[in-house]
Design a protein around this motif. Structure first.
Motif, PDB file in Angstrom:
ATOM      1  N   THR A 117       6.132 -16.789  60.421  1.00 54.90           N
ATOM      2  CA  THR A 117       4.772 -16.861  59.889  1.00 54.90           C
ATOM      3  C   THR A 117       4.015 -15.588  60.252  1.00 54.90           C
ATOM      4  O   THR A 117       4.442 -14.822  61.114  1.00 54.90           O
ATOM      5  N   PHE A 118       2.900 -15.390  59.593  1.00 54.18           N
ATOM      6  CA  PHE A 118       1.913 -14.403  60.035  1.00 54.18           C
ATOM      7  C   PHE A 118       0.534 -14.904  59.645  1.00 54.18           C
ATOM      8  O   PHE A 118       0.398 -15.780  58.789  1.00 54.18           O
ATOM      9  N   MET A 119      -0.467 -14.365  60.311  1.00 53.64           N
ATOM     10  CA  MET A 119      -1.834 -14.849  60.152  1.00 53.64           C
ATOM     11  C   MET A 119      -2.735 -13.704  59.696  1.00 53.64           C
ATOM     12  O   MET A 119      -2.652 -12.598  60.227  1.00 53.64           O
ATOM     13  N   ILE A 120      -3.583 -13.983  58.713  1.00 57.55           N
ATOM     14  CA  ILE A 120      -4.656 -13.071  58.336  1.00 57.55           C
ATOM     15  C   ILE A 120      -5.899 -13.617  59.027  1.00 57.55           C
ATOM     16  O   ILE A 120      -6.366 -14.709  58.697  1.00 57.55           O
ATOM     17  N   PRO A 121      -6.441 -12.890  60.005  1.00 58.29           N
ATOM     18  CA  PRO A 121      -7.521 -13.454  60.818  1.00 58.29           C
ATOM     19  C   PRO A 121      -8.814 -13.696  60.043  1.00 58.29           C
ATOM     20  O   PRO A 121      -9.144 -12.949  59.114  1.00 58.29           O
ATOM     21  N   ALA A 122      -9.521 -14.729  60.429  1.00 60.21           N
ATOM     22  CA  ALA A 122     -10.772 -15.089  59.765  1.00 60.21           C
ATOM     23  C   ALA A 122     -11.847 -14.022  59.939  1.00 60.21           C
ATOM     24  O   ALA A 122     -12.756 -13.930  59.118  1.00 60.21           O
ATOM     25  N   GLN A 123     -11.737 -13.198  60.988  1.00 64.45           N
ATOM     26  CA  GLN A 123     -12.754 -12.180  61.236  1.00 64.45           C
ATOM     27  C   GLN A 123     -12.817 -11.132  60.117  1.00 64.45           C
ATOM     28  O   GLN A 123     -13.854 -10.530  59.890  1.00 64.45           O
ATOM     29  N   VAL A 124     -11.707 -10.902  59.419  1.00 60.77           N
ATOM     30  CA  VAL A 124     -11.690  -9.883  58.359  1.00 60.77           C
ATOM     31  C   VAL A 124     -12.017 -10.475  56.994  1.00 60.77           C
ATOM     32  O   VAL A 124     -12.138  -9.741  56.019  1.00 60.77           O
ATOM     33  N   LEU A 125     -12.174 -11.787  56.913  1.00 59.76           N
ATOM     34  CA  LEU A 125     -12.437 -12.462  55.637  1.00 59.76           C
ATOM     35  C   LEU A 125     -13.913 -12.800  55.508  1.00 59.76           C
ATOM     36  O   LEU A 125     -14.553 -13.211  56.466  1.00 59.76           O
ATOM     37  N   LYS A 126     -14.428 -12.639  54.308  1.00 59.26           N
ATOM     38  CA  LYS A 126     -15.801 -13.043  53.985  1.00 59.26           C
ATOM     39  C   LYS A 126     -15.715 -14.182  52.973  1.00 59.26           C
ATOM     40  O   LYS A 126     -14.758 -14.288  52.226  1.00 59.26           O
ATOM     41  N   MET A 127     -16.727 -15.027  52.941  1.00 60.57           N
ATOM     42  CA  MET A 127     -16.734 -16.139  51.999  1.00 60.57           C
ATOM     43  C   MET A 127     -16.615 -15.615  50.569  1.00 60.57           C
ATOM     44  O   MET A 127     -17.272 -14.655  50.197  1.00 60.57           O
ATOM     45  N   GLY A 128     -15.736 -16.254  49.772  1.00 58.55           N
ATOM     46  CA  GLY A 128     -15.600 -15.861  48.379  1.00 58.55           C
ATOM     47  C   GLY A 128     -14.186 -16.009  47.870  1.00 58.55           C
ATOM     48  O   GLY A 128     -13.311 -16.560  48.533  1.00 58.55           O
ATOM     49  N   ASN A 129     -13.964 -15.484  46.678  1.00 60.03           N
ATOM     50  CA  ASN A 129     -12.667 -15.596  46.003  1.00 60.03           C
ATOM     51  C   ASN A 129     -11.807 -14.365  46.252  1.00 60.03           C
ATOM     52  O   ASN A 129     -12.285 -13.235  46.136  1.00 60.03           O
ATOM     53  N   TYR A 130     -10.553 -14.595  46.547  1.00 63.78           N
ATOM     54  CA  TYR A 130      -9.576 -13.531  46.749  1.00 63.78           C
ATOM     55  C   TYR A 130      -8.345 -13.820  45.899  1.00 63.78           C
ATOM     56  O   TYR A 130      -8.071 -14.969  45.555  1.00 63.78           O
ATOM     57  N   THR A 131      -7.593 -12.769  45.604  1.00 60.46           N
ATOM     58  CA  THR A 131      -6.255 -12.908  45.055  1.00 60.46           C
ATOM     59  C   THR A 131      -5.301 -12.390  46.118  1.00 60.46           C
ATOM     60  O   THR A 131      -5.380 -11.230  46.510  1.00 60.46           O
ATOM     61  N   LEU A 132      -4.437 -13.263  46.618  1.00 60.87           N
ATOM     62  CA  LEU A 132      -3.454 -12.893  47.624  1.00 60.87           C
ATOM     63  C   LEU A 132      -2.172 -12.499  46.908  1.00 60.87           C
ATOM     64  O   LEU A 132      -1.562 -13.320  46.220  1.00 60.87           O
TER      65      LEU A 132
END
Length: 150
Positions: A115-130
Protein backbone atom coordinates in the motif's frame (compact mmCIF):
# COMPACT_ATOMS: atom_id res chain seq x y z
CA UNK A 1 -48.31 62.60 -21.83
CA UNK A 2 -47.04 62.09 -25.33
CA UNK A 3 -48.31 59.39 -27.60
CA UNK A 4 -46.14 56.31 -27.78
CA UNK A 5 -45.05 55.79 -31.38
CA UNK A 6 -43.12 53.09 -33.20
CA UNK A 7 -39.99 55.28 -33.05
CA UNK A 8 -40.11 55.20 -29.26
CA UNK A 9 -40.43 51.40 -29.38
CA UNK A 10 -37.38 51.08 -31.63
CA UNK A 11 -35.30 53.23 -29.29
CA UNK A 12 -36.40 51.24 -26.23
CA UNK A 13 -35.70 47.90 -28.00
CA UNK A 14 -32.26 49.11 -29.11
CA UNK A 15 -31.45 50.31 -25.59
CA UNK A 16 -32.58 46.98 -24.09
CA UNK A 17 -30.42 45.08 -26.62
CA UNK A 18 -27.35 47.18 -25.74
CA UNK A 19 -27.91 46.59 -22.01
CA UNK A 20 -28.24 42.84 -22.66
CA UNK A 21 -25.00 42.68 -24.67
CA UNK A 22 -23.07 44.70 -22.07
CA UNK A 23 -24.36 42.51 -19.23
CA UNK A 24 -23.21 39.39 -21.16
CA UNK A 25 -19.76 40.93 -21.61
CA UNK A 26 -19.29 41.72 -17.94
CA UNK A 27 -21.21 38.94 -16.18
CA UNK A 28 -20.54 35.86 -18.35
CA UNK A 29 -16.69 35.83 -18.18
CA UNK A 30 -16.81 35.78 -14.37
CA UNK A 31 -18.13 32.23 -14.48
CA UNK A 32 -15.18 31.09 -16.62
CA UNK A 33 -12.45 31.63 -14.03
CA UNK A 34 -10.18 28.66 -13.24
CA UNK A 35 -11.07 26.75 -16.39
CA UNK A 36 -7.62 25.42 -17.19
CA UNK A 37 -6.31 22.67 -19.42
CA UNK A 38 -5.54 19.46 -17.59
CA UNK A 39 -1.94 19.51 -18.75
CA UNK A 40 0.42 22.03 -20.32
CA UNK A 41 1.87 19.43 -22.70
CA UNK A 42 -1.48 18.44 -24.14
CA UNK A 43 -0.40 17.91 -27.74
CA UNK A 44 2.72 15.89 -26.90
CA UNK A 45 0.73 13.65 -24.58
CA UNK A 46 -2.01 13.23 -27.19
CA UNK A 47 0.50 11.72 -29.60
CA UNK A 48 1.44 9.08 -27.03
CA UNK A 49 -2.14 8.34 -26.00
CA UNK A 50 -2.23 4.90 -27.66
CA UNK A 51 0.20 3.73 -24.97
CA UNK A 52 -2.25 4.99 -22.33
CA UNK A 53 -5.14 3.18 -24.02
CA UNK A 54 -3.14 -0.06 -24.06
CA UNK A 55 -2.14 0.34 -20.41
CA UNK A 56 -5.77 0.95 -19.37
CA UNK A 57 -6.90 -2.10 -21.32
CA UNK A 58 -4.28 -4.29 -19.62
CA UNK A 59 -5.35 -2.94 -16.22
CA UNK A 60 -9.02 -3.69 -16.97
CA UNK A 61 -8.13 -7.28 -17.80
CA UNK A 62 -6.45 -7.91 -14.42
CA UNK A 63 -8.14 -10.29 -12.01
CA UNK A 64 -7.09 -8.25 -8.97
CA UNK A 65 -6.82 -4.50 -9.36
CA UNK A 66 -5.45 -1.80 -7.08
CA UNK A 67 -8.16 -0.16 -5.00
CA UNK A 68 -8.28 3.14 -3.17
CA UNK A 69 -10.01 4.07 0.03
CA UNK A 70 -10.49 7.39 1.75
CA UNK A 71 -9.45 7.52 5.36
CA UNK A 72 -9.14 10.32 7.88
CA UNK A 73 -5.37 10.59 7.35
CA UNK A 74 -5.50 10.49 3.52
CA UNK A 75 -6.14 8.37 0.48
CA UNK A 76 -4.84 4.81 0.75
CA UNK A 77 -4.08 2.80 -2.39
CA UNK A 78 -3.77 -0.97 -1.93
CA UNK A 79 -2.20 -3.26 -4.51
CA UNK A 80 -2.71 -7.05 -4.72
CA UNK A 81 -0.31 -9.20 -2.66
CA UNK A 82 1.91 -10.32 -5.58
CA UNK A 83 3.08 -6.73 -6.11
CA UNK A 84 6.23 -5.55 -4.35
CA UNK A 85 9.00 -2.98 -4.76
CA UNK A 86 11.28 -5.40 -6.58
CA UNK A 87 8.91 -5.98 -9.51
CA UNK A 88 6.72 -2.86 -9.46
CA UNK A 89 7.23 0.88 -9.93
CA UNK A 90 4.27 3.07 -9.07
CA UNK A 91 3.45 6.66 -10.04
CA UNK A 92 0.34 8.67 -9.37
CA UNK A 93 -1.04 12.02 -10.45
CA UNK A 94 -3.87 13.74 -8.62
CA UNK A 95 -5.31 16.32 -11.02
CA UNK A 96 -7.51 19.02 -9.57
CA UNK A 97 -9.92 20.04 -12.31
CA UNK A 98 -10.41 23.62 -11.16
CA UNK A 99 -6.89 24.61 -10.02
CA UNK A 100 -3.69 23.11 -11.39
CA UNK A 101 -1.73 24.55 -8.45
CA UNK A 102 -3.30 21.81 -6.30
CA UNK A 103 -2.12 18.98 -8.60
CA UNK A 104 0.10 16.30 -7.05
CA UNK A 105 2.48 14.14 -9.07
CA UNK A 106 4.77 11.62 -7.44
CA UNK A 107 6.55 8.26 -7.73
CA UNK A 108 6.12 6.08 -4.66
CA UNK A 109 7.25 2.80 -3.19
CA UNK A 110 4.88 0.26 -1.74
CA UNK A 111 5.14 -0.60 1.95
CA UNK A 112 5.17 -4.13 3.40
CA UNK A 113 1.38 -4.40 2.94
CA UNK A 114 1.61 -3.37 -0.75
CA UNK A 115 0.00 0.00 0.00
CA UNK A 116 0.88 3.67 -0.04
CA UNK A 117 -0.80 6.72 1.41
CA UNK A 118 -1.45 10.18 -0.02
CA UNK A 119 -1.53 12.30 3.14
CA UNK A 120 -4.55 14.44 3.95
CA UNK A 121 -2.30 17.46 4.57
CA UNK A 122 -1.64 17.85 0.82
CA UNK A 123 -5.32 17.47 -0.16
CA UNK A 124 -7.89 20.26 -0.27
CA UNK A 125 -11.65 19.74 -0.35
CA UNK A 126 -12.90 19.16 -3.90
CA UNK A 127 -12.83 16.91 -6.94
CA UNK A 128 -9.70 15.14 -8.14
CA UNK A 129 -8.86 12.67 -10.87
CA UNK A 130 -6.45 10.04 -9.57
CA UNK A 131 -4.32 8.62 -12.38
CA UNK A 132 -2.53 5.57 -11.09
CA UNK A 133 0.23 4.20 -13.35
CA UNK A 134 2.44 1.26 -12.55
CA UNK A 135 4.89 -1.03 -14.28
CA UNK A 136 5.01 -4.66 -13.20
CA UNK A 137 7.60 -6.93 -14.81
CA UNK A 138 8.20 -4.37 -17.62
CA UNK A 139 4.48 -4.13 -18.49
CA UNK A 140 2.66 -0.79 -18.09
CA UNK A 141 -0.77 -0.46 -16.48
CA UNK A 142 -2.97 2.52 -15.74
CA UNK A 143 -6.24 3.16 -13.94
CA UNK A 144 -8.12 6.42 -13.45
CA UNK A 145 -10.37 7.10 -10.48
CA UNK A 146 -12.65 10.06 -9.73
CA UNK A 147 -12.04 11.14 -6.15
CA UNK A 148 -14.08 13.60 -4.10
CA UNK A 149 -12.07 14.66 -1.06
CA UNK A 150 -14.22 15.97 1.80
Amino acid sequence: MKNFSWGHGVVIALFAFIVFILSMMFLFPNGQKNSEMVTDNYYEEELQYQDVIDAKKRADELQEKPVYSQEANGIKITFPKEYNNSNTTVKFVLNRTDDQNLDIKKSVELDANQTFMIPAQVLKMGNYTLRLSWTKDKTDYRMDYDVIWK
